[in-house]
Design a protein around this motif. Structure first.
Motif, mmCIF file in Angstrom:
data_model
loop_
_atom_site.group_PDB
_atom_site.id
_atom_site.type_symbol
_atom_site.label_atom_id
_atom_site.label_comp_id
_atom_site.label_asym_id
_atom_site.label_seq_id
_atom_site.Cartn_x
_atom_site.Cartn_y
_atom_site.Cartn_z
ATOM 1 N N LEU A 11 0.789 -1.231 -0.031
ATOM 2 C CA LEU A 11 0.132 0.117 -0.020
ATOM 3 C C LEU A 11 0.923 1.373 0.067
ATOM 4 C CD1 LEU A 11 -2.718 -1.130 2.799
ATOM 5 C CD2 LEU A 11 -2.588 -1.241 0.177
ATOM 6 N N HIS A 12 0.834 1.936 -1.179
ATOM 7 C CA HIS A 12 1.852 3.098 -1.194
ATOM 8 C C HIS A 12 0.902 4.281 -0.799
ATOM 9 C CE1 HIS A 12 4.026 6.003 -4.077
ATOM 10 N NE2 HIS A 12 4.465 5.937 -3.044
ATOM 11 N N LEU A 13 1.214 4.866 0.134
ATOM 12 C CA LEU A 13 0.554 6.311 0.691
ATOM 13 C C LEU A 13 1.198 7.386 0.189
ATOM 14 C CD1 LEU A 13 -1.963 6.998 2.101
ATOM 15 C CD2 LEU A 13 -0.614 7.336 4.297
ATOM 16 N N VAL A 14 0.504 8.350 -0.369
ATOM 17 C CA VAL A 14 1.103 9.623 -0.706
ATOM 18 C C VAL A 14 0.346 10.795 -0.224
ATOM 19 C CG1 VAL A 14 1.792 8.742 -2.939
ATOM 20 C CG2 VAL A 14 -0.303 9.606 -2.872
ATOM 21 N N ARG A 15 0.693 11.902 0.169
ATOM 22 C CA ARG A 15 0.142 13.026 0.642
ATOM 23 C C ARG A 15 0.826 14.384 0.015
ATOM 24 N NH1 ARG A 15 0.944 14.568 6.860
ATOM 25 N NH2 ARG A 15 -0.715 16.256 7.068
ATOM 26 N N ASP A 16 0.163 15.458 -0.185
ATOM 27 C CA ASP A 16 0.618 16.538 -0.688
ATOM 28 C C ASP A 16 1.891 16.818 -0.030
ATOM 29 O OD1 ASP A 16 1.218 19.562 -0.735
ATOM 30 O OD2 ASP A 16 -1.211 19.618 -1.457
ATOM 31 N N GLY A 17 2.841 17.130 -0.773
ATOM 32 C CA GLY A 17 4.276 17.325 -0.257
ATOM 33 C C GLY A 17 4.754 18.581 0.698
ATOM 34 N N ARG A 18 3.824 19.523 0.361
ATOM 35 C CA ARG A 18 3.733 20.798 1.181
ATOM 36 C C ARG A 18 3.236 20.309 2.549
ATOM 37 N NH1 ARG A 18 0.334 23.827 -3.115
ATOM 38 N NH2 ARG A 18 -0.848 22.045 -2.936
ATOM 39 N N ASP A 19 2.286 19.497 2.915
ATOM 40 C CA ASP A 19 1.940 19.073 4.349
ATOM 41 C C ASP A 19 2.968 17.997 4.863
ATOM 42 O OD1 ASP A 19 -0.492 20.616 4.431
ATOM 43 O OD2 ASP A 19 -1.298 19.076 3.099
ATOM 44 N N VAL A 20 3.802 17.189 3.846
ATOM 45 C CA VAL A 20 4.785 16.213 4.532
ATOM 46 C C VAL A 20 5.926 16.990 4.970
ATOM 47 C CG1 VAL A 20 6.135 14.445 3.795
ATOM 48 C CG2 VAL A 20 3.926 14.387 2.713
ATOM 49 N N VAL A 21 6.324 18.088 4.220
ATOM 50 C CA VAL A 21 7.545 18.713 4.563
ATOM 51 C C VAL A 21 7.275 19.651 5.851
ATOM 52 C CG1 VAL A 21 9.169 20.724 3.776
ATOM 53 C CG2 VAL A 21 8.503 18.794 2.200
ATOM 54 N N ASN A 22 6.172 20.241 5.703
ATOM 55 C CA ASN A 22 5.660 21.089 6.931
ATOM 56 C C ASN A 22 5.827 20.026 8.140
ATOM 57 O OD1 ASN A 22 5.052 23.568 8.168
ATOM 58 N ND2 ASN A 22 2.935 22.696 8.522
ATOM 59 N N SER A 23 5.297 18.848 8.120
ATOM 60 C CA SER A 23 5.321 17.975 9.038
ATOM 61 C C SER A 23 6.774 17.334 9.548
ATOM 62 C CB SER A 23 4.314 16.730 8.824
ATOM 63 O OG SER A 23 4.433 15.773 9.979
ATOM 64 N N MET A 24 7.502 17.492 8.746
ATOM 65 C CA MET A 24 8.834 16.800 8.912
ATOM 66 C C MET A 24 9.639 17.661 9.700
ATOM 67 S SD MET A 24 10.042 15.340 5.057
ATOM 68 C CE MET A 24 10.247 13.548 4.778
ATOM 69 N N ILE A 25 9.387 18.946 9.375
ATOM 70 C CA ILE A 25 10.460 20.083 10.030
ATOM 71 C C ILE A 25 9.704 20.398 11.429
ATOM 72 C CG2 ILE A 25 11.325 20.987 7.787
ATOM 73 C CD1 ILE A 25 9.271 23.296 8.012
ATOM 74 N N ASN A 26 8.742 19.925 11.486
ATOM 75 C CA ASN A 26 7.942 20.041 13.098
ATOM 76 C C ASN A 26 8.156 19.065 13.730
ATOM 77 O OD1 ASN A 26 6.760 23.053 13.320
ATOM 78 N ND2 ASN A 26 6.191 22.307 11.216
ATOM 79 N N SER A 27 8.702 17.755 13.363
ATOM 80 C CA SER A 27 8.568 16.516 13.983
ATOM 81 C C SER A 27 9.293 16.270 15.263
ATOM 82 C CB SER A 27 8.840 15.382 13.255
ATOM 83 O OG SER A 27 10.287 15.408 12.811
ATOM 84 N N GLY A 28 10.471 16.876 15.337
ATOM 85 C CA GLY A 28 11.217 16.895 16.085
ATOM 86 C C GLY A 28 12.390 15.736 16.167
ATOM 87 N N PRO A 77 15.251 12.994 15.403
ATOM 88 C CA PRO A 77 16.536 13.233 15.256
ATOM 89 C C PRO A 77 17.089 12.639 14.133
ATOM 90 C CG PRO A 77 16.106 10.983 16.535
ATOM 91 C CD PRO A 77 14.796 11.653 16.441
ATOM 92 N N VAL A 78 16.777 13.432 12.949
ATOM 93 C CA VAL A 78 17.036 13.106 11.592
ATOM 94 C C VAL A 78 17.414 14.043 10.919
ATOM 95 C CG1 VAL A 78 15.755 10.666 11.380
ATOM 96 C CG2 VAL A 78 14.787 12.615 10.971
ATOM 97 N N GLU A 79 18.107 14.124 9.940
ATOM 98 C CA GLU A 79 18.652 15.353 9.244
ATOM 99 C C GLU A 79 17.506 16.189 8.727
ATOM 100 O OE1 GLU A 79 22.396 15.955 6.154
ATOM 101 O OE2 GLU A 79 20.942 14.716 5.557
ATOM 102 N N TRP A 80 16.227 15.898 8.119
ATOM 103 C CA TRP A 80 15.336 16.262 7.545
ATOM 104 C C TRP A 80 14.549 16.978 8.349
ATOM 105 C CZ3 TRP A 80 11.111 14.172 9.412
ATOM 106 C CH2 TRP A 80 11.104 12.660 9.471
ATOM 107 N N ALA A 81 14.574 16.689 9.881
ATOM 108 C CA ALA A 81 13.643 17.349 10.679
ATOM 109 C C ALA A 81 14.307 18.661 10.988
ATOM 110 C CB ALA A 81 13.609 16.570 11.945
ATOM 111 N N ASN A 82 15.499 19.045 10.409
ATOM 112 C CA ASN A 82 16.185 20.125 11.051
ATOM 113 C C ASN A 82 16.609 20.874 9.695
ATOM 114 O OD1 ASN A 82 16.502 19.737 13.951
ATOM 115 N ND2 ASN A 82 17.745 17.757 13.142
#
Length: 443
Positions: free
Chosen positions: A144-161, A163-168
């Motif tokens: 099952l390949h789940l996709v989501r609007d990339g803007r929402d994904v990136v916004n969630s990534m940088i607010n995730s906290g 300990p990975v590179e993309w979160a910062n």
């Protein structure tokens, strides 16, 4: 789906947890396990939890270890087939596909030993990047390949906290989304009959019809309990909830520079997944928007091919140009950069050099070695403006398999960080850094 059972006689051992288990006495294999894959922060957690509500399915935590299993198995097969018939794998004609499937049988049995005989579901998003190998390792698995609007994904990534590179890093988050979506599109073409693409937004809007699609694809009877997380709008694994912050959409939290960067870097994959990237006016500022031209400041103007990152300006093309401007009242300006190299998947291209030209004349060559990925670069200006051109020269036969206008972890790229500018005025030296230099991403 029926389980295939293999009976073997094994021994009883005492495990660290203190329980006795009869190893291999009865090994049960699920013929068609399920993998939920996609970019992190796309909603894979709530989808997987919803799958676990079906009476015939079993879901546990993210596993992650299959990345190591697959990569180690590939490396072992390559290493242990180098001596021809003197190696067992070669003598017995065990190809990589069969070797991976043998590992899959063991992993499958391990999952089934915990699932209580139910069909198991793995919910590790990063397996999107090894989906081809998993499709071989588990030859009847469904995805099952789940996709989501990339803007929402990136916004969630940088607010995730996390300990990975993309979160910062905003740009690293954009690159990660591209990397996962590239892998998803490629995998959909590899085994189209075994993968179902789902949109997070469509499941939220009409969970019943989407879960009926899922059940039909997986050859399951639909169970209405599966929709309860979506129907009750329960928040699962939220970035903002974890950090104790107030949820803010990208429309309210991004700067115009961030949106422009995302639009240019990610528009291709957005279109691949039927998302529209429209012009959206956002607050000024952010990466690439500090295009100041104060005459009293030394200036660096990066041209096409450069993209902003928190550590400096990233260049991912073979040739790029930037302009340095000395304040007219200064007699001399020396720009001190730190240049770091990233080859991504092309590590074997070392050593290579970059030719440096100032106003058309070759002034030096920057060597990059495997043990020296970063070095200083000092550019001394006497005139008011100078154009700097840098071009990567790679070894003969080195051809990147991916060409892109945006930096990517799999590409060769250089990161330029301006450390300081030393000015000489009326015979006196002074050093300026930070806001004392006008840096622009727009030529």
């Amino acid at each position: 789906m029926l389980n295939t059972e293999l009976n073997r006689t094994g021994e009883t051992r005492r495990f660290a947890g203190g329980t006795n288990q009869n190893l291999l006495q009865q090994v049960s294999i699920q013929s068609s396990p399920i993998f939920v894959v996609g970019c992190p922060r796309s909603g894979t957690s709530v989808l997987s939890l919803s799958m676990g509500l079906h009476p015939d399915l079993w879901v546990s935590a993210e596993s992650n270890f299959l990345v190591n299993v697959v990569n180690d198995a590939k490396a072992a097969h390559a290493q242990c087939t180098t001596r021809g018939p003197r190696h067992w794998l070669s003598k017995e004609s065990v190809g990589l596909e069969e070797y991976l499937q043998a590992h899959g049988l063991g992993i499958n049995a391990l999952y089934m030993s915990r699932s209580g005989g139910k069909r198991w579901v793995d919910q590790t998003p990063e397996y999107m990047l090894i989906a081809r190998e998993l499709a071989v390792t588990f030859p009847q698995a469904r995805f099952l390949h789940l996709v989501r609007d990339g803007r929402d994904v990136v916004n969630s990534m940088i607010n995730s906290g996390f300990p990975v590179e993309w979160a910062n890093s905003f740009t690293k988050a954009c690159q990660a989304w591209n990397r996962f979506t590239d892998a998803g599109v490629e995998f959909e073409g590899f085994v189209p009959e075994r993968i179902l693409r789902l949109h997070h937004e469509e499941i939220k809007a009409d969970p019943e019809s989407q879960f009926k699609r899922i059940c039909a694809f997986l050859e399951l009877d639909y169970d209405e309990s599966m929709i309860q997380y979506y129907a009750k709008k329960k928040v699962v694994n939220s970035s903002f909830k974890q950090k104790g912050t107030t949820k803010s959409s990208w429309r309210k939290s991004w700067t115009q520079g961030q949106y422009d960067y995302f639009s240019k870097a990610c528009s291709g994959n957005m279109q691949s997944f039927d998302y529209e990237v429209e012009d959206v006016p956002l607050p000024a500022g952010g990466p690439g928007d500090n295009a100041r031209t104060e005459p009293g400041l030394p200036q660096v103007r990066f041209g096409e091919g450069f993209y902003p990152d928190e550590g400096g300006m990233v260049w991912s093309r073979r040739k790029a140009v930037f302009t340095l401007t000395k304040p007219p009242e200064a007699e001399r300006a020396a720009f001190a950069f730190r240049v770091s190299c990233s080859l991504g998947a092309y590590y074997d291209a070392f050593p290579f050099v970059s030719t440096l030209r100032l106003d058309g004349e070759v002034i030096g060559r920057i060597p990059f070695q495997q043990d020296n990925h970063s070095m200083p670069l000092l550019l001394d200006l006497n005139g008011d403006d100078s154009e700097v051109e840098i071009e990567i020269e790679t070894p003969a036969g080195f051809v990147p398999s991916k060409v892109s206008d945006t930096p990517d972890d799999r590409e060769l790229s250089l990161l330029f960080s301006l450390e300081a500018v030393e000015l000489v005025q009326d015979g006196e030296k002074r050093t300026v850094t930070g806001s004392g230099v006008a840096v622009s991403a727009r030529s």
